[in-house]
Design an enzyme around this catalytic site. Sequence first.
Site, mmCIF file in Angstrom:
data_model
loop_
_atom_site.group_PDB
_atom_site.id
_atom_site.type_symbol
_atom_site.label_atom_id
_atom_site.label_comp_id
_atom_site.label_asym_id
_atom_site.label_seq_id
_atom_site.Cartn_x
_atom_site.Cartn_y
_atom_site.Cartn_z
ATOM 1 N N ASP A 71 -34.782 -19.638 11.502
ATOM 2 C CA ASP A 71 -35.285 -20.907 10.976
ATOM 3 C C ASP A 71 -34.441 -22.062 11.503
ATOM 4 O O ASP A 71 -33.276 -21.897 11.866
ATOM 5 C CB ASP A 71 -35.262 -20.900 9.443
ATOM 6 C CG ASP A 71 -33.847 -20.852 8.889
ATOM 7 O OD1 ASP A 71 -33.096 -19.936 9.297
ATOM 8 O OD2 ASP A 71 -33.486 -21.703 8.054
ATOM 9 N N GLU A 72 -35.058 -23.224 11.561
ATOM 10 C CA GLU A 72 -34.390 -24.505 11.793
ATOM 11 C C GLU A 72 -33.518 -24.520 13.052
ATOM 12 O O GLU A 72 -32.453 -25.148 13.083
ATOM 13 C CB GLU A 72 -33.554 -24.886 10.556
ATOM 14 C CG GLU A 72 -34.402 -25.050 9.295
ATOM 15 C CD GLU A 72 -33.596 -25.466 8.078
ATOM 16 O OE1 GLU A 72 -34.142 -26.202 7.230
ATOM 17 O OE2 GLU A 72 -32.424 -25.060 7.971
#
Length: 617
Positions: free
Chosen positions: A302-303
């Site tokens: 993620d991210e």
Amino acid sequence: MTERRRRRHWWPGVLTALALLVTAAPGTPAVAREEPRTPVTVPALTGWSPESGSYVYGRGTRLVAGTGAERRVAGTLAADLRAAGHGTVPVVGGGARAGDIVIDIEPGRSWLGPEGYELHASRRLSVTGATEPGAFYGTRTLLQLLAQGDRVPAGRTVDVPRYKERGVGVCACCVHVSLPWLENLVREMAYHKLNQLLLELKVMSDAHPEANTWGYYTKDEIRRLVALGEKYHVEIIPEINSPGHMDPWIENRPDLQLTDTDGDKQPSRLDITRPEAFAYYTSLMDEYAEVFPGRDWHMGADEYMLGSDFAEYPHVLEYARERYGPNATPQDAFVHFVNRVHAHAVSKGKRLRIWNDGVTGANTVPVTAGTTVEHWLNVAVKPSELIAEGYPLMNAAYALYLVRGGFHTDTGALYDQSWDPRGFEGEKLASSDGVTGAKISLWPDNGRGQTENEVAVALWPALRHIAQATWGDPRPDATYVGFTARGTAVGHAPGFRDLTRVPVADGTYTFRTSGRSFTAAVRRTADGYVTLRTQDGCLEVRGGKLTLNVPLQPGVEVTPQACDPVGTLQRWALEPAGGGGYRLVNAITRMTVNVTDDGRLAQYPPDQRTPAVWHLT
């Protein structure tokens, strides 16, 4: 209709019929009979068929079990009964008599599924599962019933979960979470029939000692926690987040950090174009496998470009086009890395899990089939699309988050809305097909925002709610107040440790250890720690590099500062160390106070320096 469905629909019908059977002689006013109440549990029982009489637990009670799995379930139950104050109960074989508890595992009862059970209370009480986990969950129901008294109303239930994944996620990814706190969590999860604990954390690495920045766990600590999880049927899934959020692992490895067009290195981003980066990550996976024997591996994913953009790293696009042609996108390089990790996990007998925001739709290369996607963020690719593409989907919605010093899930509102795992961020699904379950998530974004004990206060209602919403009817009581009363009735799990207990009374003490002494007024805090007020102020950890707003560097000094009633870095745990002494542990950094060679007070991880033992007079 299957046998399982027939059985699950039969008991509610019995209850309805009983409510209608109000009879009277001709000409005599009808006398209403009180409908038998379903015993109180969390999660609520999915059905209950009352009978006359009751089961009574007493001094002559025995646990009757066969060998193997039945004996293991009975042994765990016996230990928990003892821990809950119900005395020592023998585990025996052979026939059962009145007052006994019988543990059965009958694989032929396929309608119970892999985790369901049947409980029948009469002169004796029987718990039957088709599997060991099923029988185990039946014993959790029994423990909850006995927490309310030694008499259980006679009746029968078949209790089967609606979702196979029922979980909690904890990011101990920088800020260390104490092992007793995590052990409490495992016990509470099992008591409420939750079966999956995701831990994003750092295990001390032998292969990569340069990565051993605090707060890691030793391999022996993890073995102890995993053994507890196995005993209580809680799968513990490890996560090393990658290729973003890698700073805990690569802050001392600039050669593996992604570099932008200005030549600036990004300590949180792994350079996915470098073969050394993949080799480094998979070597960590292999080392984790030494202490995490479960079948699942979470890589986060993620991210990766949080606060940035692929345009600042043009070599990532070049890398993608070299592999997938001129129409490839930078996101294809990202997916390529995820898929390589997936292949490595499969080669080691593990299944891969990722967060959903990395599946943006900007890629031309698909994520490998079979990868479980945990959906937390509303992005372009919707939950229904992920299910249609064949990905197992778990609901890890932001609405279920508890963030230290930040957002907290509104459990009462979710309950009143009859929230269930079909309710994703950005989309409510009409069907549960393809949805594996749901979990709550704990994050330390502001690591000093709350202490562990404060987090626990917010956690227990949320934990009971997710247990209810993933096991059965999401709203068994008309009001949230009614539902919370269930939690009060069943209490905490056997073996739960009260971590708010302070071992000394408030007062002024002299603290003495080899090479140093000081005098301080000890005052208990509302969350179960103490403050130490000296003549110059309250002792606090202050200085060094901050990680998630916490001073996590070993050697940072402990000094008197202006007393701050909300300052969590001024809160301390007094942990008994034998011989009447105590270790002094900061509530946030979880490091112990030691005395340096020149007499200063400083914090260190307990494995780096032998913790000072303080004697109080």
